[in-house]
Scaffold this motif. Structure first.
Motif, PDB file in Angstrom:
ATOM      1  N   PHE A   1       4.361  -1.700  18.891  1.00 44.30           N
ATOM      2  CA  PHE A   1       3.515  -2.324  19.851  1.00 44.30           C
ATOM      3  C   PHE A   1       2.458  -3.328  19.202  1.00 44.30           C
ATOM      4  O   PHE A   1       2.306  -4.419  19.990  1.00 44.30           O
ATOM      5  CB  PHE A   1       2.462  -1.206  20.583  1.00 44.30           C
ATOM      6  N   ASP A   2       2.429  -3.389  17.948  1.00 49.83           N
ATOM      7  CA  ASP A   2       1.607  -4.429  17.433  1.00 49.83           C
ATOM      8  C   ASP A   2       1.738  -4.769  16.130  1.00 49.83           C
ATOM      9  O   ASP A   2       1.030  -4.592  15.119  1.00 49.83           O
ATOM     10  CB  ASP A   2       0.059  -3.877  17.388  1.00 49.83           C
ATOM     11  N   PRO A   3       3.055  -5.253  15.984  1.00 52.98           N
ATOM     12  CA  PRO A   3       3.585  -5.485  14.345  1.00 52.98           C
ATOM     13  C   PRO A   3       2.854  -7.051  13.664  1.00 52.98           C
ATOM     14  O   PRO A   3       3.529  -7.728  13.701  1.00 52.98           O
ATOM     15  CB  PRO A   3       4.932  -5.676  14.358  1.00 52.98           C
ATOM     16  N   GLN A   4       1.790  -6.399  13.038  1.00 44.51           N
ATOM     17  CA  GLN A   4       1.115  -7.496  12.398  1.00 44.51           C
ATOM     18  C   GLN A   4       0.515  -6.910  11.159  1.00 44.51           C
ATOM     19  O   GLN A   4       0.353  -5.875  10.758  1.00 44.51           O
ATOM     20  CB  GLN A   4      -0.599  -7.867  13.169  1.00 44.51           C
ATOM     21  N   PRO A   5       0.399  -7.861  10.114  1.00 43.84           N
ATOM     22  CA  PRO A   5       0.113  -7.324   8.841  1.00 43.84           C
ATOM     23  C   PRO A   5      -0.804  -6.176   8.443  1.00 43.84           C
ATOM     24  O   PRO A   5      -0.724  -5.094   7.869  1.00 43.84           O
ATOM     25  CB  PRO A   5      -0.037  -8.590   7.855  1.00 43.84           C
ATOM     26  N   TYR A   6      -1.939  -6.365   9.232  1.00 46.48           N
ATOM     27  CA  TYR A   6      -3.111  -5.402   8.898  1.00 46.48           C
ATOM     28  C   TYR A   6      -2.810  -4.067   9.440  1.00 46.48           C
ATOM     29  O   TYR A   6      -3.406  -3.132   9.175  1.00 46.48           O
ATOM     30  CB  TYR A   6      -4.421  -5.996   9.203  1.00 46.48           C
ATOM     31  N   HIS A   7      -1.904  -3.915  10.421  1.00 49.07           N
ATOM     32  CA  HIS A   7      -1.519  -2.690  10.910  1.00 49.07           C
ATOM     33  C   HIS A   7      -0.050  -1.975  10.085  1.00 49.07           C
ATOM     34  O   HIS A   7      -0.029  -0.869  10.373  1.00 49.07           O
ATOM     35  CB  HIS A   7      -1.141  -2.566  12.314  1.00 49.07           C
ATOM     36  N   LEU A   8       0.470  -2.734   9.157  1.00 48.34           N
ATOM     37  CA  LEU A   8       1.798  -2.255   8.830  1.00 48.34           C
ATOM     38  C   LEU A   8       1.944  -2.269   7.228  1.00 48.34           C
ATOM     39  O   LEU A   8       2.733  -1.490   6.862  1.00 48.34           O
ATOM     40  CB  LEU A   8       2.943  -3.259   9.339  1.00 48.34           C
ATOM     41  N   ASP A   9       1.114  -2.944   6.686  1.00 48.27           N
ATOM     42  CA  ASP A   9       1.457  -3.118   5.333  1.00 48.27           C
ATOM     43  C   ASP A   9       0.111  -3.137   4.294  1.00 48.27           C
ATOM     44  O   ASP A   9      -0.550  -4.097   4.627  1.00 48.27           O
ATOM     45  CB  ASP A   9       2.181  -4.261   5.020  1.00 48.27           C
TER      46      ASP A   9
END
Lengths: 164, 164
Positions: A33-41
């Protein structure tokens, strides 16, 4: 147990159990739902204003809903939201953080029926539905604050006259 | 591509691609975050005010976030929400419904720096961040309407004076 409209009163408070959020939860929700760097890596997240991995704000909101459902604040009656105002993400939700929810009834408005549901912007509800507003404040510093308009259906009408 | 604050203007519009929501999507999200009959079970949902299976409102909100991320409205810059006002669920989201998102820049407010982030209720952002408000309107009759305060980071400051 709150079963009738008359059982509710402004100032009544609710408090939920706790939910621990894991690194895997954060990445799984964000992937969908919110694939942005601060949520993924983790490494990429360090370079962002969040300074480390943090949950999507919508993930926090969804967890808050689950805590509210499990709380059964209205006994057997459903928790049915019509809208939210003043939703604010005040601080990042990190892996391992513990969330809980606190609510307070801040307004009670009996609603007799909806004669024009589209115009009023509300879903069709059975006669005798009512609205109430709740402020929810998860544990600081992991903070979401919101004001919710919820509807209780199939409850006995207040002895107050419904608004036209 | 919107890369600098000065590239933004009130009235600019965004429109996303479409997303089809399946029965399985609705039940999977609800199982984790909103386990109530109208989101989980067709037969039980028929007996509720929603008159059939419908997605959790938080599921609709999460899908809207994904559509917004995929849109990359600010080019290489992140989409970073600080809060939402006037979130309304206007109609049920059913299996097979197609969602899209439309946005418009309704306000632009340059923010120089946050001297007291907790007090101001905003996450710590780099100097030169700014806020903007966006109205988003998915395809009717499956409707969510909200007003979003988003922040763009690492953008050139406006030549307007930041507010104190």
């Amino acid at each position: 147990v709150v079963e009738w409209f008359d059982d509710l009163a402004v100032g009544m408070r609710f408090k939920s159990q706790e939910k621990v959020v894991t690194r895997e939860d954060i990445k799984r929700f964000a992937s969908e739902f919110d694939p942005q760097p601060y949520h993924l890596d983790e490494a990429a997240a360090e370079q962002t204003p969040l300074k480390g991995l943090a949950a999507s704000g919508w993930h926090t909101a969804a967890i808050a809903m689950r805590l509210a459902v499990d709380l059964h604040p209205f006994g057997p009656h459903p928790l049915f939201g019509l809208g939210v105002d003043e939703l604010r993400w005040l601080a990042p939700l990190r892996p391992g953080d513990r969330l809980h929810l606190e609510g307070e009834v801040v307004e009670l408005t009996p609603v007799g029926e909806f004669t024009n549901t589209r115009k009023n912007g509300v879903a069709p509800l059975s006669r005798g539905a009512l609205l109430l507003s709740i402020d929810t404040v998860p544990e600081m510093p992991t903070a979401v604050r919101r004001r919710v308009s919820a509807a209780l259906t199939n409850l006995r009408q207040s002895n107050q006259r419904p608004r036209p």
